[in-house]
Design a protein around this motif. Structure first.
Motif, mmCIF file in Angstrom:
data_model
loop_
_atom_site.group_PDB
_atom_site.id
_atom_site.type_symbol
_atom_site.label_atom_id
_atom_site.label_comp_id
_atom_site.label_asym_id
_atom_site.label_seq_id
_atom_site.Cartn_x
_atom_site.Cartn_y
_atom_site.Cartn_z
ATOM 1 N N ARG A 54 -13.644 51.987 21.850
ATOM 2 C CA ARG A 54 -14.893 50.975 21.447
ATOM 3 C C ARG A 54 -14.452 50.042 21.979
ATOM 4 O O ARG A 54 -14.909 49.016 22.760
ATOM 5 C CB ARG A 54 -15.561 50.603 20.379
ATOM 6 C CG ARG A 54 -16.662 49.878 19.983
ATOM 7 C CD ARG A 54 -16.989 49.230 18.597
ATOM 8 N NE ARG A 54 -17.258 50.854 17.153
ATOM 9 C CZ ARG A 54 -16.094 50.664 16.424
ATOM 10 N NH1 ARG A 54 -15.453 49.754 16.737
ATOM 11 N NH2 ARG A 54 -16.296 51.725 16.127
ATOM 12 N N SER A 55 -13.178 49.244 21.803
ATOM 13 C CA SER A 55 -12.545 47.833 21.574
ATOM 14 C C SER A 55 -12.276 47.744 23.206
ATOM 15 O O SER A 55 -12.969 46.837 23.391
ATOM 16 C CB SER A 55 -11.452 47.351 20.574
ATOM 17 O OG SER A 55 -11.807 47.720 19.628
ATOM 18 N N LEU A 58 -15.486 47.351 25.253
ATOM 19 C CA LEU A 58 -16.107 45.797 24.796
ATOM 20 C C LEU A 58 -15.264 44.377 25.230
ATOM 21 O O LEU A 58 -16.453 43.810 25.910
ATOM 22 C CB LEU A 58 -16.419 45.561 23.483
ATOM 23 C CG LEU A 58 -17.150 45.941 22.243
ATOM 24 C CD1 LEU A 58 -16.722 45.765 20.893
ATOM 25 C CD2 LEU A 58 -18.262 45.292 22.247
ATOM 26 N N CYS A 225 -14.025 42.122 18.566
ATOM 27 C CA CYS A 225 -14.052 44.443 18.324
ATOM 28 C C CYS A 225 -13.789 44.175 16.882
ATOM 29 O O CYS A 225 -14.497 45.042 16.372
ATOM 30 C CB CYS A 225 -11.649 44.631 19.369
ATOM 31 S SG CYS A 225 -11.732 43.935 21.141
ATOM 32 N N PHE A 228 -17.047 44.746 15.487
ATOM 33 C CA PHE A 228 -17.620 45.700 15.615
ATOM 34 C C PHE A 228 -17.508 46.538 14.891
ATOM 35 O O PHE A 228 -18.343 47.614 14.308
ATOM 36 C CB PHE A 228 -17.846 46.128 17.080
ATOM 37 C CG PHE A 228 -18.761 45.607 18.403
ATOM 38 C CD1 PHE A 228 -20.085 46.081 18.471
ATOM 39 C CD2 PHE A 228 -18.005 44.398 18.684
ATOM 40 C CE1 PHE A 228 -20.502 45.575 19.568
ATOM 41 C CE2 PHE A 228 -19.693 43.840 19.378
ATOM 42 C CZ PHE A 228 -20.828 44.270 19.930
ATOM 43 N N ALA A 260 -19.632 38.446 19.882
ATOM 44 C CA ALA A 260 -20.204 39.959 18.971
ATOM 45 C C ALA A 260 -21.786 39.431 19.175
ATOM 46 O O ALA A 260 -22.289 41.084 19.258
ATOM 47 C CB ALA A 260 -19.560 40.094 17.793
ATOM 48 N N LEU A 263 -23.415 39.656 22.123
ATOM 49 C CA LEU A 263 -23.015 41.667 23.001
ATOM 50 C C LEU A 263 -24.794 42.077 22.492
ATOM 51 O O LEU A 263 -25.288 42.495 23.079
ATOM 52 C CB LEU A 263 -22.036 42.043 22.509
ATOM 53 C CG LEU A 263 -20.822 41.303 23.693
ATOM 54 C CD1 LEU A 263 -19.581 42.174 23.205
ATOM 55 C CD2 LEU A 263 -21.020 41.980 24.852
#
Length: 430
Positions: A54-55, A58, A225, A228, A260, A263
């Motif tokens: 995921r990071s 992102l 990150c 999230f 975040a 986003l």
């Protein structure tokens, strides 16, 4: 990824250039020209991924093709090699622990990612001097992240006698390419000295100056990150009523939270929690910018009266048409911090001063239909004496602290004069 200088909009750079430069002309911070927005299906998909995968996604959404995907994945994998657990405090409040990295503070995320990125993008014969100021935890994170890296010299300024002994031991006992300077003043002065160096065009060229404070964009992207990751632990029905309280000093952590949210991360609202160095809470209440002289507190990493990253928060609010009056806030004096540490201990959670302030302000701001999350930003052992006195609980030092606690401190000590710092930087670089 294109970024512009908030003060001098004509200065526009790539992500790699911004990472190398750190600070723009006229001491302006770099900010993304494009603020990517992900739809709800994409966000849901991301929240089902593992932390590393995921990071990468992102960060790629900002960086694009400036770093090869596999290289970026290696950077993220090496940087984020520790867990981000959630601890449940009460029926409507949890905390996310961000201190499980090698220096026991949330700064490990940004520091280690920046180090990996720089090692990936600098040429073999290129030499860089990283100059940064710390109010406690940045110094340790940066020094450990860059220790032993070829062609990278790190110089860290910190306020003498105004950080905890164990904080100091974590980064002032390393040596090699890590040089530490105790400045006979406060953190704001240290930060001002760093800015003067970045305004010194001749010096910047002579020693290839860079900064590893939260002003460096690579550190901010890394911090997005863990927001999230924290939200991914909660079911969907909680995500939509989530209120996040952020202990705030230089306001880089809160800036990352707003990026975040920009986003598309489903956070209902944020709370800015400070100690009595309350420039931002007073500004939000009155609309008047009136920094006062910095006061030393037991939450020393938040002893900041001129927060660098506030201009980025104002920028993102302007770009997103958000209203600053919607940002909740609170400030806490030492006596309340101490009593709150005791209250948290009675709930079964041992917390250090900064995280405790975030909990206290969150508890006082939370509405009945909301769920609260506060950021636990440092291991309580880094403030062993303070925590033990407030809670009556014995704190056992983790190995990372016990192994350096008896080592000699290698710091230089200087008066808060720019010429002294400049001479040091030039003399030591020869």
């Amino acid at each position: 990824m294109k970024l512009y200088n908030i003060i001098d909009n004509s200065e526009q750079v790539s992500f790699i250039q911004a990472t190398k430069k750190g600070l723009g002309s006229k001491q302006g911070l770099f900010f993304p020209m494009e603020l990517p927005e992900l739809n709800s299906d994409t966000i849901d998909s991301l929240l089902r991924m593992d932390f590393i995968s995921r990071s990468c996604e992102l960060i790629l959404s900002y960086v694009g093709d400036e770093i090869v995907s596999n290289d970026l994945k290696n950077c993220v994998k090496k940087a984020f090699s520790f867990p981000v657990p959630i601890k449940y405090i009460s029926n409507n409040i949890s905390c996310v622990e961000l201190f499980h990295g090698p220096t026991l503070a949330f700064k490990d995320f940004g520091g280690r990612f920046m180090a990996q990125v720089l090692s990936n993008i600098i040429d073999q014969d290129e030499k860089i001097t990283i100059l940064t100021a710390t109010s406690g935890d940045t110094g340790a994170a940066i020094s450990h992240a860059f220790h032993g890296m070829k062609n990278i010299r790190v110089v860290i300024l910190y306020p003498k006698h105004k950080i905890s002994t164990l904080q100091e031991k974590l980064f002032c006992t390393i040596g090699d390419n890590i040089e530490t300077i105790a400045v006979e003043s406060d953190f704001d002065t240290c930060q001002s000295l760093v800015k003067m160096a970045f305004n010194d065009i001749k010096l910047k060229k002579l020693i290839s100056l860079n900064s590893a404070n939260s002003i460096n964009i690579s550190r901010l992207l890394a911090q997005i990150c863990y927001y999230f990751e924290a939200v991914s632990h909660f079911p969907k029905e909680i995500r939509n009523k989530l209120v996040v309280s952020v202990p705030s000093g230089n306001f880089g952590n809160l800036t990352a939270g707003f990026l975040a949210k920009s986003l598309g991360l489903p956070i209902k609202r944020f709370i800015a929690a400070t100690n009595i160095n309350d420039t931002i809470p007073r500004f939000l209440k009155s609309g008047i910018w009136n920094p006062k002289k910095t006061v030393s507190t037991i939450s020393n990493a938040m002893d900041v009266s001129h927060p660098n990253n506030w201009s980025r928060i104002e920028e993102i609010f302007s770009r997103k048409s958000w209203k600053l009056k919607d940002l909740a806030y609170g400030s806490v004096r030492d006596e309340i911090t101490n009593s709150s540490m005791y209250e948290l201990a009675k709930l079964g959670y041992i917390s250090e001063p900064h995280s405790t302030i975030a909990w206290h302000v969150l508890r006082n701001n939370l509405k009945n239909d909301e769920y609260g999350l506060f950021l636990s930003t440092a291991h309580p052992a880094k403030f062993q004496d303070i925590v033990e006195k407030a809670t009556g609980k014995k704190i056992i030092l983790p190995y990372a602290l016990s192994k350096c606690s008896t080592l000699p401190t290698l710091s230089y000590s200087i008066r808060p004069k720019y010429k002294i710092l400049r001479d040091f930087l030039l003399r030591q670089s020869k």
